[in-house]
Design a protein around this motif. Structure first.
Motif, PDB file in Angstrom:
ATOM      1  N   LYS A 103       0.856  -1.189   0.000  1.00 17.42           N
ATOM      2  CA  LYS A 103       0.000   0.000   0.000  1.00 17.42           C
ATOM      3  C   LYS A 103       0.892   1.238   0.000  1.00 17.42           C
ATOM      4  O   LYS A 103       1.776   1.377   0.838  1.00 17.42           O
ATOM      5  N   LEU A 104       0.661   2.143  -0.951  1.00 12.48           N
ATOM      6  CA  LEU A 104       1.424   3.383  -1.033  1.00 12.48           C
ATOM      7  C   LEU A 104       0.920   4.353   0.034  1.00 12.48           C
ATOM      8  O   LEU A 104      -0.262   4.676   0.071  1.00 12.48           O
ATOM      9  N   LEU A 105       1.823   4.817   0.895  1.00 14.13           N
ATOM     10  CA  LEU A 105       1.442   5.732   1.969  1.00 14.13           C
ATOM     11  C   LEU A 105       1.802   7.187   1.650  1.00 14.13           C
ATOM     12  O   LEU A 105       1.009   8.091   1.870  1.00 14.13           O
ATOM     13  N   GLU A 106       3.022   7.408   1.151  1.00 14.53           N
ATOM     14  CA  GLU A 106       3.462   8.755   0.792  1.00 14.53           C
ATOM     15  C   GLU A 106       4.783   8.659   0.041  1.00 14.53           C
ATOM     16  O   GLU A 106       5.435   7.616   0.062  1.00 14.53           O
ATOM     17  N   CYS A 107       5.167   9.747  -0.601  1.00  7.67           N
ATOM     18  CA  CYS A 107       6.466   9.831  -1.265  1.00  7.67           C
ATOM     19  C   CYS A 107       7.102  11.173  -0.916  1.00  7.67           C
ATOM     20  O   CYS A 107       6.412  12.176  -0.788  1.00  7.67           O
TER      21      CYS A 107
ATOM     22  N   ASP B  68      10.605  13.202  -2.275  1.00  8.11           N
ATOM     23  CA  ASP B  68      11.747  13.229  -3.179  1.00  8.11           C
ATOM     24  C   ASP B  68      11.906  11.891  -3.907  1.00  8.11           C
ATOM     25  O   ASP B  68      11.032  11.486  -4.622  1.00  8.11           O
ATOM     26  N   GLU B  69      12.998  11.201  -3.679  1.00  8.90           N
ATOM     27  CA  GLU B  69      13.288   9.947  -4.393  1.00  8.90           C
ATOM     28  C   GLU B  69      12.828   8.700  -3.639  1.00  8.90           C
ATOM     29  O   GLU B  69      13.171   7.586  -4.030  1.00  8.90           O
ATOM     30  N   TRP B  70      12.073   8.870  -2.569  1.00  6.03           N
ATOM     31  CA  TRP B  70      11.662   7.750  -1.721  1.00  6.03           C
ATOM     32  C   TRP B  70      10.144   7.691  -1.581  1.00  6.03           C
ATOM     33  O   TRP B  70       9.477   8.717  -1.569  1.00  6.03           O
ATOM     34  N   CYS B  71       9.630   6.480  -1.426  1.00  6.91           N
ATOM     35  CA  CYS B  71       8.201   6.294  -1.148  1.00  6.91           C
ATOM     36  C   CYS B  71       8.044   5.388   0.058  1.00  6.91           C
ATOM     37  O   CYS B  71       8.770   4.389   0.215  1.00  6.91           O
ATOM     38  N   ARG B  72       7.087   5.750   0.896  1.00  6.32           N
ATOM     39  CA  ARG B  72       6.784   4.958   2.091  1.00  6.32           C
ATOM     40  C   ARG B  72       5.607   4.044   1.767  1.00  6.32           C
ATOM     41  O   ARG B  72       4.616   4.480   1.187  1.00  6.32           O
ATOM     42  N   LEU B  73       5.749   2.789   2.124  1.00  8.19           N
ATOM     43  CA  LEU B  73       4.688   1.847   1.860  1.00  8.19           C
ATOM     44  C   LEU B  73       4.520   0.878   3.013  1.00  8.19           C
ATOM     45  O   LEU B  73       5.377   0.775   3.888  1.00  8.19           O
ATOM     46  N   GLN B  74       3.404   0.194   2.982  1.00  5.03           N
ATOM     47  CA  GLN B  74       3.107  -0.853   3.944  1.00  5.03           C
ATOM     48  C   GLN B  74       3.088  -2.164   3.169  1.00  5.03           C
ATOM     49  O   GLN B  74       2.291  -2.349   2.256  1.00  5.03           O
ATOM     50  N   ALA B  75       4.014  -3.062   3.536  1.00  5.07           N
ATOM     51  CA  ALA B  75       4.121  -4.339   2.834  1.00  5.07           C
ATOM     52  C   ALA B  75       4.716  -5.387   3.756  1.00  5.07           C
ATOM     53  O   ALA B  75       5.589  -5.073   4.580  1.00  5.07           O
ATOM     54  N   GLU B  76       4.234  -6.601   3.612  1.00  8.64           N
ATOM     55  CA  GLU B  76       4.786  -7.738   4.365  1.00  8.64           C
ATOM     56  C   GLU B  76       4.752  -7.491   5.876  1.00  8.64           C
ATOM     57  O   GLU B  76       5.635  -7.953   6.603  1.00  8.64           O
ATOM     58  N   GLY B  77       3.779  -6.722   6.351  1.00  8.01           N
ATOM     59  CA  GLY B  77       3.646  -6.452   7.777  1.00  8.01           C
ATOM     60  C   GLY B  77       4.533  -5.331   8.287  1.00  8.01           C
ATOM     61  O   GLY B  77       4.611  -5.094   9.492  1.00  8.01           O
ATOM     62  N   TYR B  78       5.207  -4.627   7.398  1.00  8.88           N
ATOM     63  CA  TYR B  78       6.098  -3.528   7.777  1.00  8.88           C
ATOM     64  C   TYR B  78       5.664  -2.246   7.097  1.00  8.88           C
ATOM     65  O   TYR B  78       5.056  -2.269   6.029  1.00  8.88           O
ATOM     66  N   LYS B  79       6.034  -1.116   7.704  1.00  6.52           N
ATOM     67  CA  LYS B  79       5.888   0.191   7.070  1.00  6.52           C
ATOM     68  C   LYS B  79       7.286   0.770   6.969  1.00  6.52           C
ATOM     69  O   LYS B  79       7.983   0.889   7.980  1.00  6.52           O
ATOM     70  N   GLY B  80       7.691   1.096   5.754  1.00  6.09           N
ATOM     71  CA  GLY B  80       9.030   1.627   5.573  1.00  6.09           C
ATOM     72  C   GLY B  80       9.189   2.282   4.216  1.00  6.09           C
ATOM     73  O   GLY B  80       8.226   2.431   3.463  1.00  6.09           O
ATOM     74  N   TRP B  81      10.409   2.675   3.920  1.00  2.00           N
ATOM     75  CA  TRP B  81      10.737   3.469   2.744  1.00  2.00           C
ATOM     76  C   TRP B  81      11.538   2.665   1.731  1.00  2.00           C
ATOM     77  O   TRP B  81      12.456   1.921   2.099  1.00  2.00           O
ATOM     78  N   LEU B  82      11.190   2.850   0.455  1.00  2.00           N
ATOM     79  CA  LEU B  82      11.935   2.264  -0.663  1.00  2.00           C
ATOM     80  C   LEU B  82      12.218   3.365  -1.682  1.00  2.00           C
ATOM     81  O   LEU B  82      11.406   4.281  -1.845  1.00  2.00           O
ATOM     82  N   PRO B  83      13.336   3.249  -2.404  1.00  2.00           N
ATOM     83  CA  PRO B  83      13.589   4.218  -3.484  1.00  2.00           C
ATOM     84  C   PRO B  83      12.544   4.072  -4.589  1.00  2.00           C
ATOM     85  O   PRO B  83      12.106   2.965  -4.903  1.00  2.00           O
ATOM     86  N   ARG B  84      12.132   5.192  -5.170  1.00  2.00           N
ATOM     87  CA  ARG B  84      11.162   5.180  -6.276  1.00  2.00           C
ATOM     88  C   ARG B  84      11.607   4.274  -7.409  1.00  2.00           C
ATOM     89  O   ARG B  84      10.786   3.687  -8.088  1.00  2.00           O
TER      90      ARG B  84
ATOM     91  N   VAL C  95       3.965   4.506  -9.227  1.00  2.00           N
ATOM     92  CA  VAL C  95       3.987   5.925  -8.876  1.00  2.00           C
ATOM     93  C   VAL C  95       4.821   6.651  -9.934  1.00  2.00           C
ATOM     94  O   VAL C  95       5.822   6.122 -10.415  1.00  2.00           O
ATOM     95  N   TYR C  96       4.381   7.829 -10.332  1.00  2.00           N
ATOM     96  CA  TYR C  96       5.088   8.603 -11.343  1.00  2.00           C
ATOM     97  C   TYR C  96       6.276   9.329 -10.723  1.00  2.00           C
ATOM     98  O   TYR C  96       6.247   9.669  -9.535  1.00  2.00           O
ATOM     99  N   PRO C  97       7.314   9.614 -11.524  1.00  2.00           N
ATOM    100  CA  PRO C  97       8.525  10.259 -10.985  1.00  2.00           C
ATOM    101  C   PRO C  97       8.264  11.582 -10.268  1.00  2.00           C
ATOM    102  O   PRO C  97       8.874  11.853  -9.241  1.00  2.00           O
ATOM    103  N   ALA C  98       7.369  12.410 -10.777  1.00  2.00           N
ATOM    104  CA  ALA C  98       7.136  13.718 -10.169  1.00  2.00           C
ATOM    105  C   ALA C  98       5.948  13.731  -9.207  1.00  2.00           C
ATOM    106  O   ALA C  98       5.626  14.745  -8.625  1.00  2.00           O
ATOM    107  N   GLU C  99       5.307  12.591  -9.022  1.00  2.00           N
ATOM    108  CA  GLU C  99       4.124  12.529  -8.177  1.00  2.00           C
ATOM    109  C   GLU C  99       4.492  12.543  -6.696  1.00  2.00           C
ATOM    110  O   GLU C  99       5.439  11.907  -6.283  1.00  2.00           O
TER     111      GLU C  99
END
Length: 171
Positions: free
Chosen positions: A136-140, A142-158, A164-168
């Motif tokens: 689940k996409l939570l927020e982005c 700059d170059e990172w997006c926060r998501l909820q996956a596999e029971g964790y909430k954390g950040w991955l590089p776009r 998700v679009y580059p400028a979104e």
């Protein structure tokens, strides 16, 4: 007898108000669901089995069956209640709008990407996420997006996710 007529009239009035409310609800839902929204845009699959057709209608043959509930897809065209979508592999086809959800999800593209506590390469890791995981996409930011996956909430590089679009959501 007069009391009985008043009760019937009152029930009829209540029923008319209820039906009017119901009609406005469904009319409003159909008018605003997908109307004047930008193209292209990301949405997700509502079901674990979605028929991907060669044209915008149930009379067109099914070319693919997508079997990944909540997978992000990109709407690239619209025709009435039909949406032409593209998946992360570039496969395109038409689906009925009822098979799509406005819920935003992303798919991990690379194997064993480190989900981090903060949007920084040096931040401590929470989990290694395999390719194909949908979160689940939570927020982005700059170059990172926060998501909820596999029971964790954390950040991955776009660059490691699709959906998700580059400028979104830039902050």
């Amino acid at each position: 007898m007069a009391s009985g007529r008043r009760d019937i009239r009152r029930e009829n009035q209540v029923m008319r108000v209820f039906l009017l409310f119901l009609a406005l609800f469904f009319l409003g839902h159909s008018v605003f669901a997908g109307k004047d929204l930008p193209l292209p845009r990301f949405v997700s699959l509502r079901s674990g089995e979605v028929n991907l057709r060669v044209g915008p209608g149930s009379e067109y043959p099914i070319e693919w069956i997508l079997k990944y509930e909540k997978m992000p897809v990109e709407i690239i065209r619209e025709f009435g209640v039909w949406r032409k979508i593209r998946d992360f592999e570039g496969i395109e086809g038409w689906v009925h709008q009822s098979m799509l959800s406005g819920a935003r999800t992303v798919m991990v593209l690379e194997d064993l990407v480190i989900l981090r506590k903060k949007p920084e390469n040096e931040a401590s890791g929470l989990a290694k996420v395999p390719a194909g995981v949908v979160g689940k996409l939570l927020e982005c930011k700059d170059e990172w997006c926060r998501l909820q996956a596999e029971g964790y909430k954390g950040w991955l590089p776009r660059t490691k996710i699709w959906g998700v679009y580059p400028a979104e959501f830039r902050k």
